[in-house]
Design an enzyme around this catalytic site. Structure first.
Site, PDB file in Angstrom:
ATOM      1  N   ALA A 245     -43.396  33.543 -43.306  1.00  0.00           N
ATOM      2  CA  ALA A 245     -43.108  33.248 -41.900  1.00  0.00           C
ATOM      3  C   ALA A 245     -41.794  33.889 -41.426  1.00  0.00           C
ATOM      4  O   ALA A 245     -41.643  34.193 -40.245  1.00  0.00           O
ATOM      5  CB  ALA A 245     -43.064  31.741 -41.699  1.00  0.00           C
TER       6      ALA A 245
ATOM      7  N   GLN B 210     -48.654  35.641 -46.026  1.00  0.00           N
ATOM      8  CA  GLN B 210     -48.995  34.227 -45.829  1.00  0.00           C
ATOM      9  C   GLN B 210     -49.131  33.942 -44.339  1.00  0.00           C
ATOM     10  O   GLN B 210     -49.468  32.839 -43.955  1.00  0.00           O
ATOM     11  CB  GLN B 210     -47.886  33.339 -46.387  1.00  0.00           C
ATOM     12  CG  GLN B 210     -47.611  33.551 -47.854  1.00  0.00           C
ATOM     13  CD  GLN B 210     -46.440  32.691 -48.307  1.00  0.00           C
ATOM     14  OE1 GLN B 210     -46.586  31.522 -48.627  1.00  0.00           O
ATOM     15  NE2 GLN B 210     -45.269  33.274 -48.319  1.00  0.00           N
TER      16      GLN B 210
ATOM     17  N   HIS C 249     -53.631  33.131 -46.073  1.00  0.00           N
ATOM     18  CA  HIS C 249     -53.854  31.901 -45.310  1.00  0.00           C
ATOM     19  C   HIS C 249     -54.659  32.154 -44.040  1.00  0.00           C
ATOM     20  O   HIS C 249     -54.609  31.368 -43.103  1.00  0.00           O
ATOM     21  CB  HIS C 249     -52.501  31.241 -44.976  1.00  0.00           C
ATOM     22  CG  HIS C 249     -51.744  30.786 -46.195  1.00  0.00           C
ATOM     23  ND1 HIS C 249     -50.401  30.525 -46.215  1.00  0.00           N
ATOM     24  CD2 HIS C 249     -52.175  30.548 -47.457  1.00  0.00           C
ATOM     25  CE1 HIS C 249     -50.034  30.152 -47.441  1.00  0.00           C
ATOM     26  NE2 HIS C 249     -51.082  30.156 -48.202  1.00  0.00           N
TER      27      HIS C 249
ATOM     28  N   CYS D 258     -67.358  30.949 -38.531  1.00  0.00           N
ATOM     29  CA  CYS D 258     -68.257  29.851 -38.900  1.00  0.00           C
ATOM     30  C   CYS D 258     -67.994  29.486 -40.360  1.00  0.00           C
ATOM     31  O   CYS D 258     -67.949  30.361 -41.227  1.00  0.00           O
ATOM     32  CB  CYS D 258     -69.710  30.283 -38.701  1.00  0.00           C
ATOM     33  SG  CYS D 258     -70.874  29.051 -39.334  1.00  0.00           S
TER      34      CYS D 258
ATOM     35  N   CYS E 172     -71.568  27.518 -34.345  1.00  0.00           N
ATOM     36  CA  CYS E 172     -71.923  28.920 -34.592  1.00  0.00           C
ATOM     37  C   CYS E 172     -73.094  29.387 -33.723  1.00  0.00           C
ATOM     38  O   CYS E 172     -74.129  28.721 -33.647  1.00  0.00           O
ATOM     39  CB  CYS E 172     -72.262  29.099 -36.063  1.00  0.00           C
ATOM     40  SG  CYS E 172     -72.644  30.810 -36.485  1.00  0.00           S
TER      41      CYS E 172
ATOM     42  N   SER F 177     -39.905  34.689 -47.197  1.00  0.00           N
ATOM     43  CA  SER F 177     -40.665  33.547 -47.715  1.00  0.00           C
ATOM     44  C   SER F 177     -39.750  32.698 -48.573  1.00  0.00           C
ATOM     45  O   SER F 177     -38.992  33.222 -49.396  1.00  0.00           O
ATOM     46  CB  SER F 177     -41.855  34.027 -48.547  1.00  0.00           C
ATOM     47  OG  SER F 177     -42.506  32.907 -49.124  1.00  0.00           O
TER      48      SER F 177
HETATM   49  P1  NAD Z   1     -41.139  29.273 -44.904  1.00  0.00           P
HETATM   50  O1  NAD Z   1     -40.972  28.686 -43.552  1.00  0.00           O
HETATM   51  O2  NAD Z   1     -41.248  28.373 -46.059  1.00  0.00           O
HETATM   52  O3  NAD Z   1     -39.969  30.289 -45.238  1.00  0.00           O
HETATM   53  C1  NAD Z   1     -39.537  31.254 -44.388  1.00  0.00           C
HETATM   54  C2  NAD Z   1     -38.243  31.805 -44.981  1.00  0.00           C
HETATM   55  O4  NAD Z   1     -37.841  32.915 -44.201  1.00  0.00           O
HETATM   56  C3  NAD Z   1     -37.110  30.795 -45.003  1.00  0.00           C
HETATM   57  O5  NAD Z   1     -36.499  30.781 -46.277  1.00  0.00           O
HETATM   58  C4  NAD Z   1     -36.123  31.344 -43.933  1.00  0.00           C
HETATM   59  O6  NAD Z   1     -34.785  31.127 -44.282  1.00  0.00           O
HETATM   60  C5  NAD Z   1     -36.460  32.811 -43.946  1.00  0.00           C
HETATM   61  N1  NAD Z   1     -36.241  33.508 -42.667  1.00  0.00           N
HETATM   62  C6  NAD Z   1     -36.633  33.107 -41.436  1.00  0.00           C
HETATM   63  N2  NAD Z   1     -36.364  34.055 -40.527  1.00  0.00           N
HETATM   64  C7  NAD Z   1     -35.780  35.077 -41.196  1.00  0.00           C
HETATM   65  C8  NAD Z   1     -35.276  36.354 -40.808  1.00  0.00           C
HETATM   66  N3  NAD Z   1     -35.347  36.774 -39.544  1.00  0.00           N
HETATM   67  N4  NAD Z   1     -34.737  37.154 -41.759  1.00  0.00           N
HETATM   68  C9  NAD Z   1     -34.661  36.735 -43.061  1.00  0.00           C
HETATM   69  N5  NAD Z   1     -35.145  35.546 -43.481  1.00  0.00           N
HETATM   70  C10 NAD Z   1     -35.696  34.733 -42.560  1.00  0.00           C
HETATM   71  O7  NAD Z   1     -42.372  30.199 -44.795  1.00  0.00           O
HETATM   72  P2  NAD Z   1     -43.361  30.677 -45.902  1.00  0.00           P
HETATM   73  O8  NAD Z   1     -42.692  30.646 -47.229  1.00  0.00           O
HETATM   74  O9  NAD Z   1     -43.953  31.880 -45.387  1.00  0.00           O
HETATM   75  O10 NAD Z   1     -44.498  29.578 -46.036  1.00  0.00           O
HETATM   76  C11 NAD Z   1     -44.917  28.705 -45.121  1.00  0.00           C
HETATM   77  C12 NAD Z   1     -46.303  28.815 -44.607  1.00  0.00           C
HETATM   78  O11 NAD Z   1     -46.117  29.002 -43.259  1.00  0.00           O
HETATM   79  C13 NAD Z   1     -47.235  29.896 -44.960  1.00  0.00           C
HETATM   80  O12 NAD Z   1     -48.296  29.258 -45.530  1.00  0.00           O
HETATM   81  C14 NAD Z   1     -47.736  30.510 -43.631  1.00  0.00           C
HETATM   82  O13 NAD Z   1     -49.134  30.486 -43.637  1.00  0.00           O
HETATM   83  C15 NAD Z   1     -47.239  29.577 -42.623  1.00  0.00           C
HETATM   84  N6  NAD Z   1     -46.699  30.040 -41.337  1.00  0.00           N
HETATM   85  C16 NAD Z   1     -47.073  31.209 -40.775  1.00  0.00           C
HETATM   86  C17 NAD Z   1     -46.498  31.653 -39.588  1.00  0.00           C
HETATM   87  C18 NAD Z   1     -46.925  32.950 -38.999  1.00  0.00           C
HETATM   88  O14 NAD Z   1     -48.082  33.335 -39.136  1.00  0.00           O
HETATM   89  N7  NAD Z   1     -46.026  33.677 -38.361  1.00  0.00           N
HETATM   90  C19 NAD Z   1     -45.521  30.884 -38.977  1.00  0.00           C
HETATM   91  C20 NAD Z   1     -45.156  29.662 -39.569  1.00  0.00           C
HETATM   92  C21 NAD Z   1     -45.747  29.256 -40.753  1.00  0.00           C
END
Ligand code: NAD
Length: 248
Positions: free
Chosen positions: A23, A100, A120, A128, A153, A194
């Site tokens: 994210a 993710q 994800h 569907c 569907c 992440s």
């Molecule tokens: P997380 O929220 O656990 O971690 C995100 C990490 O990125 C954090 O440690 C944060 O400090 C860091 N971060 C945030 N912005 C940053 C930047 N600009 N530069 C550097 N670091 C930065 O997210 P995750 O580990 O990806 O897991 C959470 C779940 O969230 C995943 O399963 C995903 O499916 C889902 N998710 C997806 C989205 C999306 O599609 N954009 C958004 C939110 C959550």
């Protein structure tokens, strides 16, 4: 030498990079991550897969969220971090992007869809659950808003859901297998944004490391796997990656 210069050198020396994103790469596009204050789960409770299947009211709520864009992960544009990743793929340096994220921003930044492995799923369309047929959100939304019709569907009448993997839903087999193959074949595994706490996704960096690849992590705060990384760059992904993979 600065950490960004070290990262740049590692990228230049690599023959086959796998980029792994969370994210954090999309926060600079205005999509909040999960765990930071103000993140999505501090604003709304997740709807579990079993609830979506068994509880019509929960299913309705899930669709209301999806159609209103309340989770906020659709309708945004890729940022400098996504474009730097797209340059790595375009130059043949990176063989794939394991993500993710569900926001479709790697594809929007120019990475060919077949090189994006989504662990994800994807929030920008629906599918569907029985036969897998793709459905477009805009079409489902019209019927939902006109008559309150819960999407089913067009082909088999099965339950339709956004193409994301919800809490409690099995991980998608095809993408998991491809992610493993790619992880085992790379010589540099590059993690961008992440916290590396969500499993099984977080099992890929140690897998790459164990196979002999180098591991680099770019994140603005410490992650669970900093201790096993060859390089950790603490910074914002857009500026760091723009410097490490310049556009020229
Ligand atoms: P997380 O929220 O656990 O971690 C995100 C990490 O990125 C954090 O440690 C944060 O400090 C860091 N971060 C945030 N912005 C940053 C930047 N600009 N530069 C550097 N670091 C930065 O997210 P995750 O580990 O990806 O897991 C959470 C779940 O969230 C995943 O399963 C995903 O499916 C889902 N998710 C997806 C989205 C999306 O599609 N954009 C958004 C939110 C959550």
């Amino acid at each position: 030498m600065s950490d960004v210069e070290r990262l740049s050198q590692m990228i230049q020396a690599a023959r086959r990079i796998v980029v792994f994103t969370g994210a954090g790469i999309s926060t600079e596009s205005g999509i909040p991550d999960f765990r930071s204050p103000g993140g999505i789960w501090s604003r709304m409770q997740p709807i579990y897969f079993q609830e979506f299947l068994s509880d019509v009211e929960k299913r309705r709520e899930a669709w209301e969220r999806a159609f209103s864009g309340r989770a906020g992960w659709t309708g945004r544009s890729p940022n400098a971090g996504h474009f730097a990743v797209a340059r790595l793929v375009g130059a043949g340096k990176a063989s794939s992007v394991i993500t993710q994220n569900v926001d479709n921003l790697h594809q929007d930044s120019g990475v060919p869809a077949e090189k994006v492995i989504e662990l994800h799923g994807n929030a920008s369309y629906a599918a569907c659950l029985a036969c897998g047929l793709r459905h477009e959100l805009a079409e489902l939304k019209v019927r939902f808003e006109a008559g309150g019709e819960l999407p089913s569907c067009q082909q088999c009448g099965g339950v339709v859901k956004t193409a994301t993997i919800s809490f409690g839903q099995p991980m998608p087999e095809g993408p998991m297998a491809r992610a493993q193959e790619e992880t085992l074949a790379c010589d540099l595994f590059l993690v961008l944004g992440s916290s590396l706490v969500v499993y099984p996704a977080a099992s890929f960096p140690p897998m790459a490391k164990h196979r002999g690849a180098r591991l680099a992590i770019v994140n603005r705060e410490p992650t669970e796997q900093d201790a096993i990384a060859d390089l950790v760059v603490h910074g914002e992904i857009g500026p760091v990656m723009s410097a490490a993979v310049p556009a020229n």
